[in-house]
Design an enzyme around this catalytic site. Structure first.
Site, PDB file in Angstrom:
ATOM      1  CB  ALA A 237      -0.920   0.003   1.216  1.00 60.61           C
ATOM      2  CB  THR A 285       2.999   0.389   5.198  1.00 62.97           C
ATOM      3  OG1 THR A 285       4.316   0.098   5.702  1.00 62.97           O
ATOM      4  CG2 THR A 285       1.981   0.181   6.291  1.00 62.97           C
ATOM      5  CG  ASP A 286       6.282   2.282  -0.287  1.00 63.57           C
ATOM      6  OD1 ASP A 286       7.374   1.781   0.039  1.00 63.57           O
ATOM      7  OD2 ASP A 286       6.100   2.841  -1.377  1.00 63.57           O
ATOM      8  CB  ALA A 287       9.596   2.997   3.142  1.00 63.48           C
TER       9      ALA A 287
END
Length: 585
Positions: A237, A285-287
């Site tokens: 995401a 999540t993305d970073a």
């Protein structure tokens, strides 16, 4: 808590796998469950540091940037030997094995692979990246990228995508998944709900996918639905808002809620991804150190809210120990329910079981032995990469039939390499100089470090010799320029990277005198070769001979040279519109 179907897509667990998931889950403490949802960046191979991560906090995954293959393999082995529950070990293997190992095969950027117009190279890309990665202990590939490059100004997508055609994105990403599946490596299709619409980078703000519901369904929705149906195990995401769908799913949503990143949006994660698209796998999540996440709400709220809204894993941290405490505090104050945490942990465990990590752990096969390193950068994979270079380089236009070139036609070449490093002694600049000289050209290299100031005009006697030569070049007559050079060659190596606002060309122009901008196209033959960003004609529409190679790697540079010399044909088919949708380029 919602009852999860572990026998369904994308887990397909048998009874033994389900039993492992349930037994493991039942024996976990609340603290261990909290640790399991974190996937931090790995910075150290020191055993005490690894013990803190793997045993004290009990993270569920880790990701290392590229290092020497043996170092990565040894570190992965240490991690898995320390772990009670095997870890998901990830890498950005977007473009080959070089995403994890220095020695790994650089297969080609996704756009280069798409320019071959043959999805078989999508398969070979996935197989190369994941087979080399698996030799080091990789089991989770943060690829394929399934963003659609609609906005040519976007500084982070472009050559990292398979282009601007959703069906082409599906064709190549689907085949990448086939290659990954053969290696028992989970893919992570990203960056949901889709980058490439906004011209801004989610690393430095929450970007916005501004498509309508119908437009999204026909593009990104089509891509994600197809790949989810195919069996993608995980979705990443992004910190990208999708206001049209938030409003459709929640008519009473506030402006703040509509512009919230997907990584923190219950409507997008639970309503759209879980609900409408029926994704049953793991969402990460993305970073989370990216500004698109950090600026959305206080981190103490954002960490538990990411899980509560539908993410199962938190990727990277500002400070892992702090984030771990934030998560536990969120459980205490009600921001995160125990039911949602349990569901996240079960999906993580089921993903691990679907990769047979529990069986490999029992058999001591989580990380292969040193002999497996032989596949990293192997001859077969490099041969495939050479084929991609040969088949992807694209001649966008050659309006004045400049090509092929030769020393007989254009003996004296003026070479201007436009990139971040401006020194003419830079190795990349020298590489191109040597390539032209090896063909018999006489090459003059542009020194882009030198800049004329107003003071130099006021006191010309005080100018350095370098500035004096530049001043002469700026003021020289047209006839003198034509006498000195037969061909002007631009090499534009403007590579995409996170935290950029633009990849536009910036000329060293002084007082409208032209300088290194292509002022001389009506006087001297000019050719531009872009080794990265494929849209430079937007800033240089006056250039009549333009080539996109999509990569500045050695094989692509060699292929470009062969083609401009006429030794091989241009075979690439552009996956994007290099004219940027304009009728005046």
């Amino acid at each position: 808590m919602k009852e999860l179907n572990f026998k369904a897509k994308p887990f397909y667990l048998d009874d033994e796998g389900i039993e492992w998931v349930k037994n493991t889950f039942d024996n976990m403490t609340l603290e261990e469950k909290c640790g399991q949802v974190f996937c931090p960046m790995g910075f150290s191979s020191e055993e005490e540091t690894l013990k803190t991560l793997v045993q004290k906090i009990g993270v569920g995954g880790m990701m290392y940037r590229a290092d020497a293959a043996k170092n990565i393999q040894d570190t992965h082995r240490k991690i898995q030997e320390l772990a009670q529950i095997p870890l998901l070990l990830a890498a950005n293997t977007e473009a080959g094995g070089d995403g994890l190992a220095f020695e790994g095969t650089s297969f080609g950027k996704p756009m280069a692979v798409a320019a071959t117009n043959d999805p078989e190279y999508g398969y070979r890309m996935g197989l190369t990246a994941c087979k080399e990665g698996a030799a080091l202990g990789l089991n989770w590939s943060f690829a394929p990228i399934v963003d659609i490059n609609y906005e040519f100004h976007n500084p982070i997508t472009n050559v990292r995508t398979f282009g601007n055609d959703p069906d082409k994105v599906i064709a190549f990403a689907s085949r990448y998944m086939d290659g990954a599946d053969e290696c028992d490596v989970a893919v992570s299709i990203k960056h949901f709900p889709g980058d490439g619409v906004d011209e801004r980078d989610q690393h430095i703000l929450t970007s916005v996918n501004s498509l309508s519901v119908q437009e999204w369904d026909e593009s990104y929705g089509h891509v994600y639905e197809t790949l989810i149906d195919k069996g993608a195990k995980t979705v990443m995401a992004g910190h990208i808002a999708l206001p049209s769908y938030v409003k459709a799913l929640n008519p009473g949503a506030t402006r703040e809620e509509m512009l919230r990143p997907a990584s923190l949006s219950k409507e997008i994660l639970t309503g759209l991804l879980r609900g409408k698209l029926k994704f049953n796998g793991l969402i990460s999540t993305d970073a989370t150190p990216m500004v698109g996440f950090t600026a959305a709400m206080p981190r103490e709220q954002a960490i538990p809210m990411a899980i509560e809204c539908g993410c199962d894993m938190i990727l990277f941290n500002k400070d892992l120990a702090e984030d771990y405490e934030y998560l536990k505090r969120g459980l205490e104050n009600g921001l995160l329910t125990k039911e949602r945490l349990d569901e996240a942990v079960l999906r993580i465990l089921a993903t691990k079981a679907s990769l047979h990590l529990h069986q490999k752990q029992q058999q001591g096969r989580l990380v292969p032995g040193p002999d497996a390193l032989d596949v990293v950068g192997c001859a077969e994979h490099k041969a495939w990469a050479r084929e991609v270079a040969e088949k992807s380089v694209t001649l966008v236009r050659d309006e004045k039939k400049l090509l092929p070139i030769s020393p007989k036609k254009f003996k004296r070449v003026y070479l201007n390499v436009i990139q971040k490093e401006m020194s003419p002694e830079d190795s990349y600049v020298q590489q191109w100089k040597e390539r032209f000289e090896a063909e018999g050209f006489e090459v003059t290299v542009r020194d882009r470090r030198v800049a004329i100031t107003m003071q130099d005009f006021i006191d010309p006697a005080g100018m350095t010799p370098e500035k004096g030569r530049l001043m002469h070049e700026m003021y020289r007559s047209v006839e003198e320029m034509k006498q000195d050079y037969d061909l002007y060659v631009y090499i534009c190596n403007m590579e995409n990277a996170s935290n950029n606002t633009t990849l536009r060309l910036n000329w060293n122009v002084c007082f409208g005198l032209g300088d290194d901008a292509p002022w001389l196209v009506s006087e001297v033959p000019v050719m531009m070769i872009s080794t990265a960003y494929p849209y430079h004609l937007f800033d240089a529409p006056m250039i009549g001979t333009y080539i996109n190679s999509y990569s500045g790697q050695q094989e692509f540079c060699r292929a470009v040279m062969d083609k401009i010399m006429g030794r091989s044909a241009f075979l690439g088919i552009s996956p994007i519109d290099p004219l940027c949708g304009k009728d005046y380029i």
